[in-house]
Scaffold this active site. Structure first.
Site, short mmCIF file in Angstrom:
data_model
loop_
_atom_site.label_atom_id
_atom_site.label_comp_id
_atom_site.label_asym_id
_atom_site.label_seq_id
_atom_site.Cartn_x
_atom_site.Cartn_y
_atom_site.Cartn_z
N ASN A 208 0.74 -1.33 -0.02
CA ASN A 208 0.27 -0.15 0.08
C ASN A 208 0.75 1.16 -0.13
OD1 ASN A 208 0.42 0.54 2.69
ND2 ASN A 208 -0.42 -1.35 3.23
N PHE A 321 -4.44 3.03 14.54
CA PHE A 321 -4.48 4.32 13.47
C PHE A 321 -6.04 3.03 13.11
CE2 PHE A 321 -1.87 7.66 13.18
CZ PHE A 321 -1.09 7.61 13.89
N LYS A 339 -10.93 -3.83 19.08
CA LYS A 339 -9.66 -3.67 19.47
C LYS A 339 -9.23 -3.55 20.45
CE LYS A 339 -8.46 -3.15 14.78
NZ LYS A 339 -7.66 -3.52 13.57
N1 CTP Z 1 -3.38 -3.41 12.38
C1 CTP Z 1 -2.41 -4.80 12.74
N2 CTP Z 1 -2.65 -5.78 12.03
C2 CTP Z 1 -3.25 -6.01 10.64
C3 CTP Z 1 -4.49 -5.33 10.49
C4 CTP Z 1 -4.01 -3.95 10.59
O1 CTP Z 1 -2.15 -4.86 13.27
N3 CTP Z 1 -3.53 -7.50 10.15
C5 CTP Z 1 -4.55 -2.06 12.69
C6 CTP Z 1 -3.36 -1.32 12.53
O2 CTP Z 1 -1.31 -0.88 12.75
C7 CTP Z 1 -4.10 0.03 12.84
C8 CTP Z 1 -5.42 -0.49 13.09
O3 CTP Z 1 -5.61 -2.38 13.54
O4 CTP Z 1 -3.71 0.32 13.92
C9 CTP Z 1 -6.22 -0.72 12.25
O5 CTP Z 1 -6.14 -0.96 10.73
P1 CTP Z 1 -6.60 -0.45 9.56
O6 CTP Z 1 -6.33 -1.17 8.31
O7 CTP Z 1 -7.72 0.05 10.08
O8 CTP Z 1 -7.83 -1.38 9.85
P2 CTP Z 1 -8.31 -2.67 9.32
O9 CTP Z 1 -8.62 -3.52 10.94
O10 CTP Z 1 -7.56 -3.49 8.71
O11 CTP Z 1 -9.72 -2.89 8.85
P3 CTP Z 1 -10.15 -2.64 7.49
O12 CTP Z 1 -9.51 -2.09 6.85
O13 CTP Z 1 -11.80 -3.72 7.98
O14 CTP Z 1 -10.80 -1.17 7.42
#
Ligand code: CTP
Length: 398
Positions: A208, A321, A339
């Site tokens: 990304n 975040f 979470k």
């Molecule tokens: N995060 C994580 N591990 C993952 C995915 C996300 O630790 N496999 C953490 C990110 O570092 C961030 C938070 O979760 O602090 C939210 O990440 P985000 O991508 O916004 O959300 P997701 O929980 O992945 O949900 P979605 O993609 O459906 O919005």
């Protein structure tokens, strides 16, 4: 970063005096008002005019100047300084300061100031290792003087070894630390940053646009504020922050392992990384060949690291975040609760100047008690400090 700060930059007589010019540039670029004080021997290496032009202030070299005593005399300089930094600092000036000798404008200013004093020594390796020098340095350290230690390298005198002036960028970083509040002292902070890469084959990956800027800024500010900082970072082109234990990882699985190993020793965790939610179900051993008109990839879920930490967190403070393009607050609140976080930084990626790969951000902070706080558009460095202010306040409550 240094807006409104008054810095006295002392320059003493060593070949590294020319590097003080670069340091001065860093100070003025960061918004500081700099008064340069040169010893007589420093003027043999670089002219006062160079410093005067770049600082836009008169350069002081003499203890008593009839014309300028009122404006830039030693007491006035000592009083107005937020910080005094001497770079390069010779063995001679360090010896004088350690023994309370004040026989020129620079040593007199240091004696008279109540501001922190940072010394960046530069000298021949044998002088640096001389027990007399070592005793002087130790005496000053005991009194609270700060040091930007010299590095190893080829010295101007031809010798190889310790004694080379620290890089101006690192002296600058030490100045920022010296001026920062130490409100995170005793805390151990784990920050994640950047994207992850999930490989499809030996040459391709899914990733990304995250640059790591936000997480790196948080790590840098937290170190300045006294925390022991570990930064677990996905691939990023940014320089590892000075004084931070930086652990590079590539995939979500590697990030998970690095975080889980280090998390027990931490008191605060900030997960700014943009972790991949899915990875290719199989990674091809050889480069995938072009075949049909379309290609369907089979992906499998990665583990949600933050959710796992939420289950294990205990007394630790957990900050996440949320990167969103729609229903910002609703989605972020769900992540905060789902979470088990103490605070979530909601990032609206559809807003200009916010989110991935830009130097600014505009966010909303959501707290457990339902409170929401909007933070206006600002640089990621400044935002990092705002976020750490809130983290300090939350820690004070536990
Ligand atoms: N995060 C994580 N591990 C993952 C995915 C996300 O630790 N496999 C953490 C990110 O570092 C961030 C938070 O979760 O602090 C939210 O990440 P985000 O991508 O916004 O959300 P997701 O929980 O992945 O949900 P979605 O993609 O459906 O919005």
């Amino acid at each position: 970063m240094l807006k409104g700060k008054e810095i006295v930059l002392g320059v003493t007589g060593g070949i590294a005096a020319y590097k003080a010019v670069e340091l001065l540039r860093l100070f003025t670029k960061a918004g500081a008002n700099v008064h340069v004080v040169m010893t007589r021997s420093a003027t043999e290496f670089v002219t006062p005019l160079t410093f005067q032009t770049l600082s836009m202030n008169p350069v002081s070299t003499k203890l008593f100047s009839l014309v300028s005593e009122r404006e830039i005399g030693h007491i006035s300089l000592a009083d107005r300084a937020d910080l005094v930094v001497i770079a390069p600092a010779t063995a001679n000036v360090i010896g004088k300061l350690a023994h309370g000798i004040a026989d020129d404008l620079l040593t007199t200013t240091v004696m008279a100031t109540k501001a922190p004093v940072l010394l960046a020594p530069a000298m021949n390796v044998n002088m640096y290792q001389n027990p007399l020098y070592r005793a002087n340095e130790a005496a000053l350290r005991r009194l609270g003087y700060l040091f930007a230690d010299p590095v190893r390298g080829t010295l101007a005198c031809g010798w190889e070894g310790e004694g080379k002036l620290q890089e101006p960028g690192i002296i600058f970083e030490e100045v920022l630390s010296a001026l920062a509040p130490k409100d995170l002292a005793g805390e151990s902070l784990l920050v994640t940053a950047g994207p992850t890469r999930e490989e499809l084959d030996p040459v391709r990956f899914i990733s990304n646009h995250s640059s790591g800027k936000m997480g790196y800024a948080i790590a840098r500010s937290a170190r300045r504020r006294g925390a022991a900082v570990t930064l677990v970072t996905g691939p990023s082109s940014l320089e590892p922050p000075y004084g931070v234990d930086t652990v590079p990882v590539v995939s979500a699985a590697e990030m998970r392992q690095a975080v889980l190993e280090r998390f027990p020793a931490c008191s605060i965790i900030v997960k700014a990384a943009a972790v991949a939610d899915y990875r290719p179900a199989v990674r091809a051993e050889e480069k995938m060949k072009k075949t049909g008109e379309t290609l369907a990839l089979s992906l499998e879920k990665t583990g949600d690291i933050l959710a796992e930490l939420g289950r294990l967190k205990g007394e630790r403070l957990l900050v996440g975040f949320a990167a969103e393009t729609e229903n910002l607050l609703e989605n972020a609140r769900q992540k905060l609760e789902g979470k088990n976080l103490d605070l979530i930084v909601a990032n609206d990626l559809s807003q200009e100047g916010a989110g991935f790969d830009v130097d600014t951000n505009r966010v909303t902070l959501l707290y457990r008690d339902g409170h929401a706080e909007e933070i206006p558009l600002m640089g990621k460095g400044e935002l990092a400090d705002r976020l750490l202010d809130r983290i300090v306040a939350l820690r004070a409550r536990v």
